[in-house]
Design an enzyme around this catalytic site. Sequence first.
Site, short mmCIF file in Angstrom:
data_model
loop_
_atom_site.label_atom_id
_atom_site.label_comp_id
_atom_site.label_asym_id
_atom_site.label_seq_id
_atom_site.Cartn_x
_atom_site.Cartn_y
_atom_site.Cartn_z
N LYS A 222 43.94 43.24 53.85
CA LYS A 222 43.82 42.87 52.45
C LYS A 222 43.99 41.36 52.34
O LYS A 222 45.04 40.82 52.66
CB LYS A 222 44.87 43.59 51.61
N LYS B 62 39.61 45.03 52.29
CA LYS B 62 39.55 44.66 50.88
C LYS B 62 39.72 43.17 50.71
O LYS B 62 40.65 42.62 51.32
CB LYS B 62 40.67 45.41 50.16
C1 PBG Z 1 47.95 45.34 44.12
C2 PBG Z 1 46.48 45.50 44.02
C3 PBG Z 1 45.54 44.54 43.64
C4 PBG Z 1 44.30 45.17 43.66
C5 PBG Z 1 44.53 46.49 44.03
N1 PBG Z 1 45.86 46.67 44.26
C6 PBG Z 1 45.70 43.17 43.17
C7 PBG Z 1 46.31 42.14 43.98
O1 PBG Z 1 46.57 42.28 45.17
O2 PBG Z 1 46.57 41.09 43.38
C8 PBG Z 1 43.00 44.51 43.33
C9 PBG Z 1 41.89 45.43 43.00
C10 PBG Z 1 40.75 44.76 42.34
O3 PBG Z 1 40.71 43.52 42.21
O4 PBG Z 1 39.84 45.48 41.92
N2 PBG Z 1 48.61 46.45 43.55
#
Ligand code: PBG
Length: 313
Positions: free
Chosen positions: A183, A235
């Site tokens: 991520k 992601k």
């Molecule tokens: C954190 C989380 C995020 C997303 C999913 N889970 C945001 C982040 O890491 O700031 C992003 C998903 C998206 O942008 O569609 N709980």
Amino acid sequence: MRRMVAETRLRPADLILPAFVREGITQPVPIQAMPGVVQHTRDTLRKAAVEAVEAGVSGIMLFGVPEDAKKDAAGTVGTDPDGILQVAIRDVKAEVGDELVIMSDVCLDEYTDHGHCGVLDADGRVDNDATLERYAEMAQVQADAGVHVVGPSGMMDGQVGVIRDALDTIGKEDVSILAYTAKYSSAFYGPFREAVGSSLKGDRKTYQQDPANVRESLRELALDLEEGADMVMVKPAGPYLDVLAKVAESVDVPVAAYQISGEYSMVEAAAEKGWIDRDKAILETLTGIRRAGAQMILTYWATEVARNLSADR
Ligand code: PBG
């Protein structure tokens, strides 16, 4: 002929719908930066789950948005059995049972007043190990609520192992873990922060990955598998297709990709201006993600695309 020899196919079952449910609202609240996506009420979430099932979508990933006043430094409502996410899991389970794989976000950012994915130490830095204890408890309350798969998205070191132990301890051996393996610290999360009413100031660079790195992701992958990940995810998706391809090449567990908020908003915004053909662009992004190696794709277009795919047969 093109259809017959196509190397990549997209099917409704490949798609997973991420959905937001907000506490204390009576009407769904549109997310400005994500036209077509809303913060659901408990009722409209149930409807969205039914629509997803009818369209052939295979899973739903739930995110809870608590009342602002309930946020605190520890993200307490994240582990409250009656917290909004746990309530939503029970609602969806009651509505669609096992027709949909119900997944939930294990992360504190929706619940903390500082907006970080973990708890902070005395210097205001995210405390990795103290956060793991919170995640363990979160996974347990979500499992108690009936979730099928937990998705730890906070990128704390050791999160998968700790959650696996915590679930096994309470007899939830059959709850699976979808690891957010790679991520990246991405600018494309912008619209999501509106979607969950994030309180974040600053950034997540101490726990999310540097977009410049790919070997680091393979190390994260090895660790997640060792800790017991059942499925792994990359992601964002679109800007990281090379990472996705490398991950898919090197594992024998299911691989997912999350087409995130900013990826969605870019297409919607350009289409709104008449600059691209919306439907074709959507299918092209999803086909590209499949081609790169994702078996499952989390996308805010899941229900719409699944419907179109079924009609298209
Ligand atoms: C954190 C989380 C995020 C997303 C999913 N889970 C945001 C982040 O890491 O700031 C992003 C998903 C998206 O942008 O569609 N709980």
